[in-house]
Design a protein around this motif. Structure first.
Motif, PDB file in Angstrom:
ATOM      1  N   PHE A 187      45.990  53.517  61.246  1.00 33.75           N
ATOM      2  CA  PHE A 187      47.121  53.854  59.735  1.00 33.75           C
ATOM      3  C   PHE A 187      46.233  53.350  58.534  1.00 33.75           C
ATOM      4  O   PHE A 187      46.565  54.376  57.669  1.00 33.75           O
ATOM      5  CB  PHE A 187      48.133  53.037  60.072  1.00 33.75           C
ATOM      6  N   ASN A 188      45.300  52.610  58.518  1.00 36.38           N
ATOM      7  CA  ASN A 188      44.554  52.522  57.331  1.00 36.38           C
ATOM      8  C   ASN A 188      43.864  53.534  56.718  1.00 36.38           C
ATOM      9  O   ASN A 188      43.366  53.593  55.753  1.00 36.38           O
ATOM     10  CB  ASN A 188      43.626  50.919  57.588  1.00 36.38           C
ATOM     11  N   LEU A 189      43.424  54.387  57.543  1.00 33.59           N
ATOM     12  CA  LEU A 189      42.582  55.573  57.321  1.00 33.59           C
ATOM     13  C   LEU A 189      43.097  56.170  56.343  1.00 33.59           C
ATOM     14  O   LEU A 189      42.459  56.757  55.434  1.00 33.59           O
ATOM     15  CB  LEU A 189      42.010  56.262  58.548  1.00 33.59           C
ATOM     16  N   ILE A 190      44.253  56.528  56.190  1.00 36.35           N
ATOM     17  CA  ILE A 190      45.196  57.347  55.205  1.00 36.35           C
ATOM     18  C   ILE A 190      46.479  56.677  54.861  1.00 36.35           C
ATOM     19  O   ILE A 190      47.400  56.632  55.354  1.00 36.35           O
ATOM     20  CB  ILE A 190      45.545  58.663  55.888  1.00 36.35           C
ATOM     21  N   LYS A 191      46.156  55.872  53.458  1.00 36.62           N
ATOM     22  CA  LYS A 191      47.215  55.239  53.026  1.00 36.62           C
ATOM     23  C   LYS A 191      48.497  56.034  52.507  1.00 36.62           C
ATOM     24  O   LYS A 191      48.078  57.285  52.378  1.00 36.62           O
ATOM     25  CB  LYS A 191      46.727  54.380  51.722  1.00 36.62           C
ATOM     26  N   GLU A 192      49.504  55.491  52.379  1.00 39.26           N
ATOM     27  CA  GLU A 192      50.421  56.285  51.706  1.00 39.26           C
ATOM     28  C   GLU A 192      50.266  56.789  50.521  1.00 39.26           C
ATOM     29  O   GLU A 192      49.624  56.446  49.694  1.00 39.26           O
ATOM     30  CB  GLU A 192      52.044  55.410  51.669  1.00 39.26           C
ATOM     31  N   PRO A 193      50.804  58.352  50.230  1.00 40.67           N
ATOM     32  CA  PRO A 193      50.176  58.992  49.098  1.00 40.67           C
ATOM     33  C   PRO A 193      51.240  58.993  48.137  1.00 40.67           C
ATOM     34  O   PRO A 193      51.080  59.524  46.947  1.00 40.67           O
ATOM     35  CB  PRO A 193      50.074  60.484  49.816  1.00 40.67           C
ATOM     36  N   PHE A 194      52.640  58.479  48.429  1.00 39.82           N
ATOM     37  CA  PHE A 194      53.730  58.874  47.543  1.00 39.82           C
ATOM     38  C   PHE A 194      53.548  58.225  46.130  1.00 39.82           C
ATOM     39  O   PHE A 194      53.970  58.929  44.960  1.00 39.82           O
ATOM     40  CB  PHE A 194      54.919  58.598  48.018  1.00 39.82           C
ATOM     41  N   THR A 195      52.979  56.690  46.015  1.00 39.95           N
ATOM     42  CA  THR A 195      52.933  56.140  44.855  1.00 39.95           C
ATOM     43  C   THR A 195      51.903  56.753  43.733  1.00 39.95           C
ATOM     44  O   THR A 195      51.776  56.281  42.684  1.00 39.95           O
ATOM     45  CB  THR A 195      52.688  54.718  45.028  1.00 39.95           C
TER      46      THR A 195
END
Length: 277
Positions: A219-227
């Motif tokens: 999961f850490n490879l691609i962090k959430e992009p929304f913020t």
């Protein structure tokens, strides 16, 4: 290697459930383009999702790889079912009788995992490129092809996750139980996070420790992009909040997932080697 892949894809394509799941998965990957069509017109309020910047280069690489990453569960079902069918239909025993070694058998499964990851990555890259060229405000060559690390991270994430599913399929031999264990493992990681945060470490150290766990490391490879969106950043600044999130994919995060991938594939081979079929 081509012969091993041919054997696996013939098995998958002759299985109706696997065929439906695979086609549904790739349809969902492609259907992310439908987001561009979402519009709301309520009186003076006009909202077009594509206008808020989600398809701008290079942000689109981050956004699309994060969103499509959730669709991988479709192929997770295919992979664990693939292994369950090998045991229930005795095809694994027949393959070994026909001269396939246990090492070649595991290799054929890993090549299938690798193929799924490669095709998925090409799909996401192609759809993202087309959407970006159609809707992005920035079309300079240097901007278009910056942040492609997210595409690499997506590929590594899929290979790691599918390898985990393959290992569970060989370990448990029942697709329903293997998928159940996958969900249970996610819960276990969540409980462990809570315990070490409560009893041992601060938030930052807890995240570092959890980064070594298989599912969390993926999961850490691609962090959430929304913020990361300009609109969200603007709203946060207006209410006095400062969003300081490190969105980058680091080399050591990729290395951790690759290490887990190697562990899962090697463990699958050791399990099969020791098991009396």
């Amino acid at each position: 290697m081509i012969r091993l892949l041919q054997i696996e894809f013939i098995k998958l394509w002759n299985n109706r459930a696997s065929k439906v799941l695979i086609l549904s998965y790739f349809f969902l990957l492609t259907s992310i383009a439908l987001i561009a069509a979402i519009k709301f017109d309520i009186g003076p309020i006009k909202f077009h999702l594509a206008d808020i910047g989600i398809f701008n280069f290079p942000y689109i690489w981050h956004f699309n790889t994060f969103i499509t990453g959730f669709f991988k569960l479709f192929l997770a079902i295919v992979i664990v079912s693939m292994m369950a069918n090998e045991f229930s239909n005795k095809t694994i025993k027949q393959n070994l009788i026909d001269g396939l070694s246990k090492k070649e058998f595991v290799l054929s499964k890993f090549l299938t995992v690798l193929s799924f990851a490669i095709i998925s990555t090409i799909f996401v890259f192609s759809v993202s490129l087309i959407l970006g060229l159609a809707y992005s405000n920035y079309n300079e060559f240097s901007i278009i092809f910056s942040d492609l690390i997210f595409v690499l991270a997506f590929f590594v994430k899929l290979v790691g996750f599918f390898s985990f599913c393959l290992f569970l399929g060989i370990l448990i031999k029942r697709s329903a139980f293997a998928l159940g264990f996958l969900i249970l493992w996610q819960i276990i990681e969540g409980i462990f996070r809570g315990l070490i945060r409560w009893k041992l470490f601060d938030a930052e150290t807890t995240e570092i420790v959890m980064g070594f766990f298989p599912l969390q490391s993926m999961f850490n490879l691609i962090k959430e992009p929304f913020t990361r969106l300009d609109a969200v950043q603007t709203v946060a600044n207006q209410v006095g909040e400062k969003l300081t999130v490190n969105y980058h994919t680091h080399w050591y995060e990729i290395l951790i997932v690759l290490a887990w991938t190697a562990i899962f594939i090697y463990s699958s081979y050791i399990l099969l080697k020791k098991r009396d079929l």
